[in-house]
Scaffold this motif. Structure first.
Motif, PDB file in Angstrom:
ATOM      1  N   THR A 108       7.977   0.740  -1.724  1.00  0.00           N
ATOM      2  CA  THR A 108       8.198   1.369  -3.021  1.00  0.00           C
ATOM      3  C   THR A 108       9.214   2.487  -2.874  1.00  0.00           C
ATOM      4  O   THR A 108       9.381   3.063  -1.807  1.00  0.00           O
ATOM      5  N   GLN A 109       9.874   2.795  -3.974  1.00  0.00           N
ATOM      6  CA  GLN A 109      10.898   3.828  -3.982  1.00  0.00           C
ATOM      7  C   GLN A 109      10.283   5.209  -3.738  1.00  0.00           C
ATOM      8  O   GLN A 109      10.835   6.023  -3.030  1.00  0.00           O
ATOM      9  N   THR A 110       9.116   5.435  -4.306  1.00  0.00           N
ATOM     10  CA  THR A 110       8.412   6.702  -4.124  1.00  0.00           C
ATOM     11  C   THR A 110       6.994   6.406  -3.648  1.00  0.00           C
ATOM     12  O   THR A 110       6.473   5.316  -3.873  1.00  0.00           O
ATOM     13  N   VAL A 111       6.367   7.359  -3.007  1.00  0.00           N
ATOM     14  CA  VAL A 111       4.985   7.178  -2.570  1.00  0.00           C
ATOM     15  C   VAL A 111       4.095   7.210  -3.809  1.00  0.00           C
ATOM     16  O   VAL A 111       4.179   8.114  -4.632  1.00  0.00           O
ATOM     17  N   MET A 112       3.252   6.208  -3.940  1.00  0.00           N
ATOM     18  CA  MET A 112       2.391   6.086  -5.115  1.00  0.00           C
ATOM     19  C   MET A 112       0.947   6.345  -4.724  1.00  0.00           C
ATOM     20  O   MET A 112       0.576   6.220  -3.561  1.00  0.00           O
ATOM     21  N   LEU A 140       0.833  -1.202   0.000  1.00  0.00           N
ATOM     22  CA  LEU A 140       0.000   0.000   0.000  1.00  0.00           C
ATOM     23  C   LEU A 140       0.867   1.252   0.000  1.00  0.00           C
ATOM     24  O   LEU A 140       2.024   1.205   0.448  1.00  0.00           O
ATOM     25  N   PRO A 141       0.331   2.399  -0.481  1.00  0.00           N
ATOM     26  CA  PRO A 141       1.118   3.634  -0.508  1.00  0.00           C
ATOM     27  C   PRO A 141       1.657   3.981   0.882  1.00  0.00           C
ATOM     28  O   PRO A 141       0.920   4.028   1.857  1.00  0.00           O
ATOM     29  N   GLY A 142       2.974   4.156   0.969  1.00  0.00           N
ATOM     30  CA  GLY A 142       3.614   4.527   2.223  1.00  0.00           C
ATOM     31  C   GLY A 142       3.723   3.405   3.236  1.00  0.00           C
ATOM     32  O   GLY A 142       4.160   3.624   4.361  1.00  0.00           O
ATOM     33  N   LYS A 143       3.335   2.199   2.862  1.00  0.00           N
ATOM     34  CA  LYS A 143       3.360   1.047   3.771  1.00  0.00           C
ATOM     35  C   LYS A 143       4.286  -0.034   3.232  1.00  0.00           C
ATOM     36  O   LYS A 143       4.679  -0.031   2.074  1.00  0.00           O
ATOM     37  N   ARG A 144       4.567  -0.999   4.075  1.00  0.00           N
ATOM     38  CA  ARG A 144       5.426  -2.109   3.710  1.00  0.00           C
ATOM     39  C   ARG A 144       4.573  -3.322   3.354  1.00  0.00           C
ATOM     40  O   ARG A 144       3.569  -3.589   4.002  1.00  0.00           O
ATOM     41  N   GLY A 145       4.946  -4.019   2.296  1.00  0.00           N
ATOM     42  CA  GLY A 145       4.278  -5.250   1.894  1.00  0.00           C
ATOM     43  C   GLY A 145       5.305  -6.361   1.806  1.00  0.00           C
ATOM     44  O   GLY A 145       6.365  -6.277   2.425  1.00  0.00           O
ATOM     45  N   ARG A 146       5.001  -7.382   1.018  1.00  0.00           N
ATOM     46  CA  ARG A 146       5.942  -8.485   0.852  1.00  0.00           C
ATOM     47  C   ARG A 146       6.036  -8.860  -0.621  1.00  0.00           C
ATOM     48  O   ARG A 146       5.070  -8.744  -1.372  1.00  0.00           O
ATOM     49  N   VAL A 147       7.232  -9.314  -0.999  1.00  0.00           N
ATOM     50  CA  VAL A 147       7.465  -9.802  -2.351  1.00  0.00           C
ATOM     51  C   VAL A 147       8.195 -11.137  -2.281  1.00  0.00           C
ATOM     52  O   VAL A 147       8.858 -11.442  -1.291  1.00  0.00           O
ATOM     53  N   LYS A 148       8.044 -11.915  -3.348  1.00  0.00           N
ATOM     54  CA  LYS A 148       8.819 -13.144  -3.486  1.00  0.00           C
ATOM     55  C   LYS A 148       9.977 -12.818  -4.413  1.00  0.00           C
ATOM     56  O   LYS A 148       9.778 -12.402  -5.555  1.00  0.00           O
ATOM     57  N   TYR A 149      11.188 -12.991  -3.893  1.00  0.00           N
ATOM     58  CA  TYR A 149      12.398 -12.658  -4.639  1.00  0.00           C
ATOM     59  C   TYR A 149      13.396 -13.791  -4.458  1.00  0.00           C
ATOM     60  O   TYR A 149      13.759 -14.127  -3.335  1.00  0.00           O
ATOM     61  N   GLN A 150      13.798 -14.397  -5.542  1.00  0.00           N
ATOM     62  CA  GLN A 150      14.740 -15.518  -5.536  1.00  0.00           C
ATOM     63  C   GLN A 150      14.302 -16.611  -4.565  1.00  0.00           C
ATOM     64  O   GLN A 150      15.053 -17.031  -3.689  1.00  0.00           O
ATOM     65  N   ALA A 151      13.067 -17.064  -4.662  1.00  0.00           N
ATOM     66  CA  ALA A 151      12.493 -18.159  -3.872  1.00  0.00           C
ATOM     67  C   ALA A 151      12.405 -17.855  -2.380  1.00  0.00           C
ATOM     68  O   ALA A 151      12.258 -18.764  -1.572  1.00  0.00           O
ATOM     69  N   THR A 152      12.493 -16.586  -1.996  1.00  0.00           N
ATOM     70  CA  THR A 152      12.393 -16.175  -0.597  1.00  0.00           C
ATOM     71  C   THR A 152      11.450 -14.988  -0.503  1.00  0.00           C
ATOM     72  O   THR A 152      11.405 -14.144  -1.396  1.00  0.00           O
ATOM     73  N   TYR A 153      10.701 -14.910   0.589  1.00  0.00           N
ATOM     74  CA  TYR A 153       9.783 -13.791   0.798  1.00  0.00           C
ATOM     75  C   TYR A 153      10.487 -12.686   1.575  1.00  0.00           C
ATOM     76  O   TYR A 153      11.129 -12.955   2.599  1.00  0.00           O
ATOM     77  N   TRP A 154      10.377 -11.460   1.071  1.00  0.00           N
ATOM     78  CA  TRP A 154      11.030 -10.288   1.659  1.00  0.00           C
ATOM     79  C   TRP A 154       9.986  -9.215   1.954  1.00  0.00           C
ATOM     80  O   TRP A 154       8.986  -9.107   1.250  1.00  0.00           O
ATOM     81  N   PHE A 155      10.267  -8.378   2.949  1.00  0.00           N
ATOM     82  CA  PHE A 155       9.498  -7.155   3.115  1.00  0.00           C
ATOM     83  C   PHE A 155       9.886  -6.246   1.969  1.00  0.00           C
ATOM     84  O   PHE A 155      11.017  -6.296   1.474  1.00  0.00           O
ATOM     85  N   ALA A 156       8.957  -5.398   1.540  1.00  0.00           N
ATOM     86  CA  ALA A 156       9.254  -4.496   0.425  1.00  0.00           C
ATOM     87  C   ALA A 156       8.511  -3.184   0.592  1.00  0.00           C
ATOM     88  O   ALA A 156       7.409  -3.145   1.137  1.00  0.00           O
ATOM     89  N   LEU A 203       0.529  -1.678  -4.922  1.00  0.00           N
ATOM     90  CA  LEU A 203       0.894  -2.723  -5.872  1.00  0.00           C
ATOM     91  C   LEU A 203       0.149  -3.993  -5.481  1.00  0.00           C
ATOM     92  O   LEU A 203       0.274  -4.488  -4.366  1.00  0.00           O
ATOM     93  N   LYS A 204      -0.627  -4.505  -6.383  1.00  0.00           N
ATOM     94  CA  LYS A 204      -1.487  -5.668  -6.134  1.00  0.00           C
ATOM     95  C   LYS A 204      -0.690  -6.973  -6.141  1.00  0.00           C
ATOM     96  O   LYS A 204       0.383  -7.048  -6.734  1.00  0.00           O
ATOM     97  N   VAL A 205      -1.271  -7.990  -5.512  1.00  0.00           N
ATOM     98  CA  VAL A 205      -0.672  -9.320  -5.483  1.00  0.00           C
ATOM     99  C   VAL A 205      -0.502  -9.839  -6.909  1.00  0.00           C
ATOM    100  O   VAL A 205      -1.395  -9.694  -7.738  1.00  0.00           O
ATOM    101  N   GLY A 206       0.655 -10.416  -7.209  1.00  0.00           N
ATOM    102  CA  GLY A 206       0.941 -10.949  -8.537  1.00  0.00           C
ATOM    103  C   GLY A 206       1.651  -9.972  -9.453  1.00  0.00           C
ATOM    104  O   GLY A 206       2.156 -10.367 -10.499  1.00  0.00           O
ATOM    105  N   LYS A 207       1.685  -8.704  -9.092  1.00  0.00           N
ATOM    106  CA  LYS A 207       2.345  -7.675  -9.909  1.00  0.00           C
ATOM    107  C   LYS A 207       3.857  -7.891  -9.905  1.00  0.00           C
ATOM    108  O   LYS A 207       4.453  -8.130  -8.865  1.00  0.00           O
ATOM    109  N   LYS A 208       4.471  -7.832 -11.080  1.00  0.00           N
ATOM    110  CA  LYS A 208       5.925  -7.939 -11.167  1.00  0.00           C
ATOM    111  C   LYS A 208       6.542  -6.574 -10.874  1.00  0.00           C
ATOM    112  O   LYS A 208       6.050  -5.549 -11.350  1.00  0.00           O
ATOM    113  N   VAL A 209       7.600  -6.587 -10.068  1.00  0.00           N
ATOM    114  CA  VAL A 209       8.279  -5.352  -9.694  1.00  0.00           C
ATOM    115  C   VAL A 209       9.782  -5.509  -9.902  1.00  0.00           C
ATOM    116  O   VAL A 209      10.296  -6.628  -9.972  1.00  0.00           O
TER     117      VAL A 209
END
Length: 84
Positions: free
Chosen positions: A55-59, A37-53, A63-69
């Motif tokens: 965004t570089q700028t406030v949007m 969510l804007p200004g919040k932390r989410g999670r991504v799957k990166y190299q078979a591991t889940y990471w907190f993530a 970013l919805k689930v399944g979106k490539k980043v």
């Protein structure tokens, strides 16, 4: 003197890094696994591991689930990402 040098060399690698550039990350692509969510932390799957993530700028929208980043950098245990 020898004792202090060896003691220091043991704990020097534990010093945290504030930010690591993207150059040591092998691939740049990750997939959102928990909405970022804007200004919040989410999670991504990166190299078979889940990471907190974040965004570089406030949007306007998150970013919805399944979106490539793209991974820009790593700050501790959090990846900084931007949408493709």
């Amino acid at each position: 003197m020898t004792l202090s040098l060896s003691f220091q060399s043991l704990f020097l690698p534990l010093k945290p890094r504030l930010s690591q550039p993207h150059s040591n990350l092998i691939t740049r692509q990750a997939v959102v696994s928990n909405e970022i969510l804007p200004g919040k932390r989410g999670r991504v799957k990166y190299q078979a591991t889940y990471w907190f993530a974040v965004t570089q700028t406030v949007m306007e929208r998150g970013l919805k689930v399944g979106k490539k980043v793209r991974v820009i950098e790593r700050k501790g245990n959090t990846l900084v990402v931007q949408p493709y």
